[in-house]
Design an enzyme around this catalytic site. Sequence first.
Site, PDB file in Angstrom:
ATOM      1  N   GLU A 159      -5.413  -5.012  10.990  1.00 51.90           N
ATOM      2  CA  GLU A 159      -4.302  -3.946  11.168  1.00 51.90           C
ATOM      3  C   GLU A 159      -4.339  -3.353  12.820  1.00 51.90           C
ATOM      4  OE1 GLU A 159      -4.305  -0.324   8.024  1.00 51.90           O
ATOM      5  OE2 GLU A 159      -6.680  -0.713   8.691  1.00 51.90           O
TER       6      GLU A 159
ATOM      7  N   GLY B 108       2.846   2.776  11.625  1.00 50.02           N
ATOM      8  CA  GLY B 108       3.838   4.138  11.756  1.00 50.02           C
ATOM      9  C   GLY B 108       4.313   4.329  12.941  1.00 50.02           C
TER      10      GLY B 108
ATOM     11  N   HIS C 279      -9.400   1.063   5.128  1.00 47.99           N
ATOM     12  CA  HIS C 279      -8.150   1.249   5.884  1.00 47.99           C
ATOM     13  C   HIS C 279      -8.625   2.117   7.151  1.00 47.99           C
ATOM     14  CE1 HIS C 279      -4.108   2.308   6.537  1.00 47.99           C
ATOM     15  NE2 HIS C 279      -3.707   1.295   5.789  1.00 47.99           N
TER      16      HIS C 279
ATOM     17  N   GLU D 131      -6.877   4.344   8.144  1.00 52.31           N
ATOM     18  CA  GLU D 131      -6.651   5.873   7.775  1.00 52.31           C
ATOM     19  C   GLU D 131      -8.114   6.499   7.325  1.00 52.31           C
ATOM     20  OE1 GLU D 131      -2.015   5.234   7.215  1.00 52.31           O
ATOM     21  OE2 GLU D 131      -3.205   5.706   5.590  1.00 52.31           O
TER      22      GLU D 131
ATOM     23  N   ASN E 280       0.810  -1.050  -0.042  1.00 44.92           N
ATOM     24  CA  ASN E 280       0.091  -0.118  -0.143  1.00 44.92           C
ATOM     25  C   ASN E 280       0.801   1.317  -0.006  1.00 44.92           C
ATOM     26  OD1 ASN E 280      -1.867   2.039   0.454  1.00 44.92           O
ATOM     27  ND2 ASN E 280      -2.118   1.482   2.706  1.00 44.92           N
ATOM     28  N   TRP E 281       1.104   2.009  -1.142  1.00 47.72           N
ATOM     29  CA  TRP E 281       1.909   3.244  -1.256  1.00 47.72           C
ATOM     30  C   TRP E 281       1.354   4.264  -0.706  1.00 47.72           C
ATOM     31  CZ3 TRP E 281       3.842   2.519  -7.062  1.00 47.72           C
ATOM     32  CH2 TRP E 281       4.357   1.197  -7.167  1.00 47.72           C
ATOM     33  N   LYS E 282       0.143   4.074  -0.324  1.00 49.77           N
ATOM     34  CA  LYS E 282      -0.493   5.429   0.295  1.00 49.77           C
ATOM     35  C   LYS E 282      -0.427   6.597  -0.456  1.00 49.77           C
ATOM     36  CE  LYS E 282      -0.221   3.258   4.900  1.00 49.77           C
ATOM     37  NZ  LYS E 282      -0.190   3.440   6.358  1.00 49.77           N
TER      38      LYS E 282
ATOM     39  N   SER F 186       2.825  -2.817  10.240  1.00 47.19           N
ATOM     40  CA  SER F 186       4.124  -2.624  10.174  1.00 47.19           C
ATOM     41  C   SER F 186       5.182  -3.946   9.859  1.00 47.19           C
ATOM     42  CB  SER F 186       4.655  -2.028  11.475  1.00 47.19           C
ATOM     43  OG  SER F 186       4.082  -0.630  11.536  1.00 47.19           O
TER      44      SER F 186
END
Length: 250
Positions: A167, A173, A95, A97, A9-11, A212
């Site tokens: 998650e 992060g 997700h 986020e 997932n490159w966000k 992570s």
Amino acid sequence: MRTKLIAGNWKMHGSKPFIESLMKGMTEQLDANLKSGVLVCPPTIYIPLVESLIGSHKIALGGQNLSEQAQGAYTGEISGDMLKDSGCQYVIVGHSERRSLYGETDVLVAHKVGKAIESELTPILCVGETLEQREKGTTMQVVQQQLDAVIDTLGIDALKQVVVAYEPVWAIGTGVTASPEQAQEVHSAIRAHLRDKNAQIAEEIKILYGGSMKAANAEELLAQPDIDGGLIGGASLKADEFIAICKIAG
């Protein structure tokens, strides 16, 4: 046997030169004999570029989000059909986020899963708890509620077409990673919860770890019986690191 899936997932990262360099590094190192699936999810605007750089390599393409609407006057939104038309096979849905920063509810996420399936995309349904929820001991209550929103909306059979990603929000992060035992405990509990509803689906569904994962901890995490791969964030932006995880997955 469930085959493993390593998804990057490159966000909201990247530029044309960066992506060209990243994909060159990946494709040069990718072992064509890998049994595990490899997936990259770039920002939407770069999906066509990444598709062209994948070429004949065994790398699947995915989106990071989609609209719960099929089409219409929804400025700035991307539909599942658009992602499919652009070469995607997967899409990340719900997700952490999206939930925390953009207020996506469990019900909205369920409708997005439905739209992904309608568009013949495999949704990667993200579930997980915050640090506060973990400290309160409500991890599985939260995760089950997120799963059940999809089951109640779409029916248990919809999960035949879904990948789940656990998650632990507190381990994304932050530099903190759930131990392999902590991760396995939740993955096992997710599978047990689904087993109560449909034993075959529970056995066959892929459950990825999205907290992570790096080359340094991938071997221990992927050795757990209920961890079927990883949803990789920062490490997916480094070709050497990402491919190292793919090779560990086998």
